[in-house]
Scaffold this motif. Structure first.
Motif, PDB file in Angstrom:
ATOM      1  N   LEU A  54      27.676  76.719  58.943  1.00  0.00           N
ATOM      2  CA  LEU A  54      27.505  76.556  60.525  1.00  0.00           C
ATOM      3  C   LEU A  54      26.587  75.473  60.849  1.00  0.00           C
ATOM      4  CD1 LEU A  54      26.801  80.454  61.259  1.00  0.00           C
ATOM      5  CD2 LEU A  54      28.930  78.881  61.991  1.00  0.00           C
ATOM      6  N   ASN A  55      25.438  75.433  60.239  1.00  0.00           N
ATOM      7  CA  ASN A  55      24.522  74.206  60.397  1.00  0.00           C
ATOM      8  C   ASN A  55      25.123  72.704  60.172  1.00  0.00           C
ATOM      9  OD1 ASN A  55      21.913  75.131  61.255  1.00  0.00           O
ATOM     10  ND2 ASN A  55      21.653  76.087  59.422  1.00  0.00           N
ATOM     11  N   ALA A 112       6.617  68.249  42.794  1.00  0.00           N
ATOM     12  CA  ALA A 112       6.850  67.410  44.195  1.00  0.00           C
ATOM     13  C   ALA A 112       7.914  67.931  44.815  1.00  0.00           C
ATOM     14  CB  ALA A 112       7.280  65.955  43.879  1.00  0.00           C
ATOM     15  N   LEU A 113       9.060  68.490  44.263  1.00  0.00           N
ATOM     16  CA  LEU A 113      10.065  69.375  45.164  1.00  0.00           C
ATOM     17  C   LEU A 113       9.431  70.504  46.187  1.00  0.00           C
ATOM     18  CD1 LEU A 113      13.249  69.355  42.803  1.00  0.00           C
ATOM     19  CD2 LEU A 113      12.831  67.995  44.819  1.00  0.00           C
ATOM     20  N   ARG A 114       8.543  71.148  45.702  1.00  0.00           N
ATOM     21  CA  ARG A 114       7.727  72.130  46.566  1.00  0.00           C
ATOM     22  C   ARG A 114       7.215  71.858  47.889  1.00  0.00           C
ATOM     23  NH1 ARG A 114       6.648  77.333  45.546  1.00  0.00           N
ATOM     24  NH2 ARG A 114       4.971  78.330  46.675  1.00  0.00           N
ATOM     25  N   TYR A 115       6.747  70.565  47.604  1.00  0.00           N
ATOM     26  CA  TYR A 115       5.929  69.880  48.831  1.00  0.00           C
ATOM     27  C   TYR A 115       7.222  69.296  49.553  1.00  0.00           C
ATOM     28  CZ  TYR A 115       1.652  70.169  46.292  1.00  0.00           C
ATOM     29  OH  TYR A 115       0.365  70.699  45.750  1.00  0.00           O
ATOM     30  N   ILE A 116       8.143  68.710  48.965  1.00  0.00           N
ATOM     31  CA  ILE A 116       9.332  68.301  49.664  1.00  0.00           C
ATOM     32  C   ILE A 116       9.829  69.490  50.712  1.00  0.00           C
ATOM     33  CG2 ILE A 116      11.657  67.251  49.859  1.00  0.00           C
ATOM     34  CD1 ILE A 116      10.425  65.633  47.675  1.00  0.00           C
ATOM     35  N   TYR A 117      10.165  70.631  49.937  1.00  0.00           N
ATOM     36  CA  TYR A 117      10.961  71.675  50.390  1.00  0.00           C
ATOM     37  C   TYR A 117       9.995  72.206  51.696  1.00  0.00           C
ATOM     38  CZ  TYR A 117      12.035  76.625  51.230  1.00  0.00           C
ATOM     39  OH  TYR A 117      12.735  77.724  51.786  1.00  0.00           O
ATOM     40  N   PHE A 118       8.701  72.388  51.626  1.00  0.00           N
ATOM     41  CA  PHE A 118       7.853  73.049  52.407  1.00  0.00           C
ATOM     42  C   PHE A 118       7.672  72.178  53.693  1.00  0.00           C
ATOM     43  CE2 PHE A 118       6.739  76.367  49.374  1.00  0.00           C
ATOM     44  CZ  PHE A 118       7.210  77.404  49.965  1.00  0.00           C
ATOM     45  N   PHE A 119       7.546  70.831  53.364  1.00  0.00           N
ATOM     46  CA  PHE A 119       7.524  70.141  54.745  1.00  0.00           C
ATOM     47  C   PHE A 119       8.962  69.909  55.528  1.00  0.00           C
ATOM     48  CE2 PHE A 119       8.824  66.014  56.660  1.00  0.00           C
ATOM     49  CZ  PHE A 119       7.830  65.791  57.382  1.00  0.00           C
ATOM     50  N   ILE A 120       9.932  70.034  54.732  1.00  0.00           N
ATOM     51  CA  ILE A 120      11.575  70.232  55.384  1.00  0.00           C
ATOM     52  C   ILE A 120      11.460  71.629  56.155  1.00  0.00           C
ATOM     53  CG2 ILE A 120      14.012  70.473  54.981  1.00  0.00           C
ATOM     54  CD1 ILE A 120      13.497  68.349  52.915  1.00  0.00           C
ATOM     55  N   LEU A 121      11.218  72.803  55.348  1.00  0.00           N
ATOM     56  CA  LEU A 121      11.156  73.980  56.210  1.00  0.00           C
ATOM     57  C   LEU A 121      10.217  74.043  57.181  1.00  0.00           C
ATOM     58  CD1 LEU A 121      12.111  76.736  55.904  1.00  0.00           C
ATOM     59  CD2 LEU A 121      10.147  77.479  54.292  1.00  0.00           C
ATOM     60  N   ILE A 122       9.004  73.771  57.278  1.00  0.00           N
ATOM     61  CA  ILE A 122       8.152  73.790  58.362  1.00  0.00           C
ATOM     62  C   ILE A 122       8.577  72.975  59.490  1.00  0.00           C
ATOM     63  CG2 ILE A 122       5.746  73.381  59.226  1.00  0.00           C
ATOM     64  CD1 ILE A 122       4.972  74.111  55.945  1.00  0.00           C
ATOM     65  N   THR A 123       9.007  71.798  59.381  1.00  0.00           N
ATOM     66  CA  THR A 123       9.336  70.802  60.484  1.00  0.00           C
ATOM     67  C   THR A 123      10.436  71.483  60.890  1.00  0.00           C
ATOM     68  OG1 THR A 123      10.547  69.255  58.749  1.00  0.00           O
ATOM     69  CG2 THR A 123       8.439  68.742  59.764  1.00  0.00           C
ATOM     70  N   HIS A 124      11.514  71.963  60.171  1.00  0.00           N
ATOM     71  CA  HIS A 124      12.780  72.748  60.619  1.00  0.00           C
ATOM     72  C   HIS A 124      12.390  73.978  61.420  1.00  0.00           C
ATOM     73  CE1 HIS A 124      16.787  74.470  60.341  1.00  0.00           C
ATOM     74  NE2 HIS A 124      16.306  75.584  59.969  1.00  0.00           N
ATOM     75  N   ILE A 125      11.444  74.866  60.975  1.00  0.00           N
ATOM     76  CA  ILE A 125      11.247  75.871  61.732  1.00  0.00           C
ATOM     77  C   ILE A 125      10.548  75.726  63.308  1.00  0.00           C
ATOM     78  CG2 ILE A 125       9.387  77.962  61.711  1.00  0.00           C
ATOM     79  CD1 ILE A 125      10.008  78.034  58.921  1.00  0.00           C
ATOM     80  N   ILE A 126       9.660  74.702  63.123  1.00  0.00           N
ATOM     81  CA  ILE A 126       8.879  74.274  64.412  1.00  0.00           C
ATOM     82  C   ILE A 126       9.753  73.823  65.423  1.00  0.00           C
ATOM     83  CG2 ILE A 126       7.411  72.911  65.383  1.00  0.00           C
ATOM     84  CD1 ILE A 126       5.468  73.079  62.717  1.00  0.00           C
ATOM     85  N   ALA A 129      12.450  76.223  67.072  1.00  0.00           N
ATOM     86  CA  ALA A 129      11.793  76.867  68.258  1.00  0.00           C
ATOM     87  C   ALA A 129      11.884  75.953  69.444  1.00  0.00           C
ATOM     88  CB  ALA A 129      10.317  77.238  68.026  1.00  0.00           C
ATOM     89  N   ILE A 130      11.554  74.732  69.285  1.00  0.00           N
ATOM     90  CA  ILE A 130      11.584  73.881  70.197  1.00  0.00           C
ATOM     91  C   ILE A 130      12.891  73.368  71.084  1.00  0.00           C
ATOM     92  CG2 ILE A 130      11.183  71.259  71.003  1.00  0.00           C
ATOM     93  CD1 ILE A 130       8.760  71.402  68.883  1.00  0.00           C
ATOM     94  N   ILE A 131      14.095  73.408  69.920  1.00  0.00           N
ATOM     95  CA  ILE A 131      15.295  73.223  70.445  1.00  0.00           C
ATOM     96  C   ILE A 131      15.796  74.173  71.375  1.00  0.00           C
ATOM     97  CG2 ILE A 131      16.747  73.917  68.458  1.00  0.00           C
ATOM     98  CD1 ILE A 131      17.004  70.680  70.059  1.00  0.00           C
ATOM     99  N   VAL A 132      15.535  75.224  71.209  1.00  0.00           N
ATOM    100  CA  VAL A 132      16.038  76.438  71.954  1.00  0.00           C
ATOM    101  C   VAL A 132      16.211  75.969  73.637  1.00  0.00           C
ATOM    102  CG1 VAL A 132      16.213  78.755  72.813  1.00  0.00           C
ATOM    103  CG2 VAL A 132      15.633  78.227  70.224  1.00  0.00           C
ATOM    104  N   PRO A 133      14.776  75.748  74.085  1.00  0.00           N
ATOM    105  CA  PRO A 133      14.968  75.321  75.531  1.00  0.00           C
ATOM    106  C   PRO A 133      15.723  73.917  75.959  1.00  0.00           C
ATOM    107  CG  PRO A 133      12.648  75.061  74.827  1.00  0.00           C
ATOM    108  CD  PRO A 133      13.494  75.797  73.653  1.00  0.00           C
ATOM    109  N   ALA A 165      19.852  70.898  62.573  1.00  0.00           N
ATOM    110  CA  ALA A 165      21.087  71.253  61.737  1.00  0.00           C
ATOM    111  C   ALA A 165      21.103  70.774  60.330  1.00  0.00           C
ATOM    112  CB  ALA A 165      22.282  70.689  62.516  1.00  0.00           C
ATOM    113  N   ILE A 166      20.767  69.603  60.102  1.00  0.00           N
ATOM    114  CA  ILE A 166      20.830  68.887  58.977  1.00  0.00           C
ATOM    115  C   ILE A 166      19.749  69.532  58.062  1.00  0.00           C
ATOM    116  CG2 ILE A 166      20.238  66.711  57.559  1.00  0.00           C
ATOM    117  CD1 ILE A 166      21.672  65.117  59.976  1.00  0.00           C
ATOM    118  N   THR A 167      18.525  69.925  58.272  1.00  0.00           N
ATOM    119  CA  THR A 167      17.507  70.366  57.762  1.00  0.00           C
ATOM    120  C   THR A 167      17.771  71.855  57.256  1.00  0.00           C
ATOM    121  OG1 THR A 167      15.927  70.903  59.371  1.00  0.00           O
ATOM    122  CG2 THR A 167      15.601  68.843  58.268  1.00  0.00           C
ATOM    123  N   GLY A 168      18.672  72.631  58.273  1.00  0.00           N
ATOM    124  CA  GLY A 168      19.130  73.781  57.880  1.00  0.00           C
ATOM    125  C   GLY A 168      20.109  73.843  56.478  1.00  0.00           C
ATOM    126  N   VAL A 169      20.728  72.811  56.476  1.00  0.00           N
ATOM    127  CA  VAL A 169      21.696  72.664  55.096  1.00  0.00           C
ATOM    128  C   VAL A 169      20.673  72.393  54.016  1.00  0.00           C
ATOM    129  CG1 VAL A 169      23.274  71.365  54.038  1.00  0.00           C
ATOM    130  CG2 VAL A 169      23.596  71.807  56.412  1.00  0.00           C
TER     131      VAL A 169
END
Length: 179
Positions: A54-55, A112-126, A129-133, A165-169
């Motif tokens: 879907l993403n 390093a992958l852990r840091y990259i993953y969490f950066f992507i995940l945290i920015t994706h989550i934030i 939420a902002i994209i809804v409105p 959408a891209i970070t969801g993938v």
């Protein structure tokens, strides 16, 4: 001089604001459910692949919609963007169902992958939420023919929605070994 709200704005704006607050709060609350209720009987690994499809499809549609806007094919732009909105809405419902049905899967990577993953995940989550409105107001302004307002907000909506959408993938790709 302040413009008075139109009749449709008096209904739509409060609804958009309410949804913009409720959707992230509901998703957040679902993350902390004390028990899961897999009433659909769907295995944990089924949802993430569906969400990634879907993403990814939404990202492709956003790019196509942008292309149609740039070549002034506004009817095609509208139809593609409505389809992207529908896919994102299906994603949201499916995501809520997945959170109700299955325990969260922790990320098992390190280094390093852990840091990259969490950066992507945290920015994706934030940003999700902002994209809804942003999406709701952009869709509303476009569908009501307020094209100047639509274009003004779409300048922000498009890149953020595409990033989400891209970070969801990407989150799915990072998590794939752990499902």
């Amino acid at each position: 001089m302040k413009r008075a709200l139109s009749r449709s704005d008096k209904i739509a704006v409060p609804v958009i604001i309410a949804l913009s607050v409720l959707v992230p709060l509901i998703v957040l609350a679902l993350m902390y459910l004390p028990a899961r209720y897999n009433f659909l009987g769907i295995e944990n690994g089924s949802f993430p692949l569906f969400h990634a499809v879907l993403n990814g499809s939404t990202a492709v549609l956003l790019i196509i919609g942008y292309f149609f806007m740039r070549i002034q094919q506004y009817k095609l732009h509208r139809n593609v963007m409505i389809t992207a909105f529908v896919l994102s809405s299906v994603f949201l419902v499916s995501y809520v169902l997945s959170k109700v049905s299955n325990e969260p899967v922790p990320y098992g990577g390190d280094g390093a992958l852990r840091y990259i993953y969490f950066f992507i995940l945290i920015t994706h989550i934030i940003l999700s939420a902002i994209i809804v409105p942003l999406v709701l107001f952009t869709m509303y302004r476009g569908l009501t023919g307020e094209y100047e307002k639509h274009a003004k907000i779409a300048r922000w909506t498009f890149p953020i929605w595409l990033y989400v959408a891209i970070t969801g993938v990407l989150v799915y790709v990072f998590m794939f070994p752990y499902y």
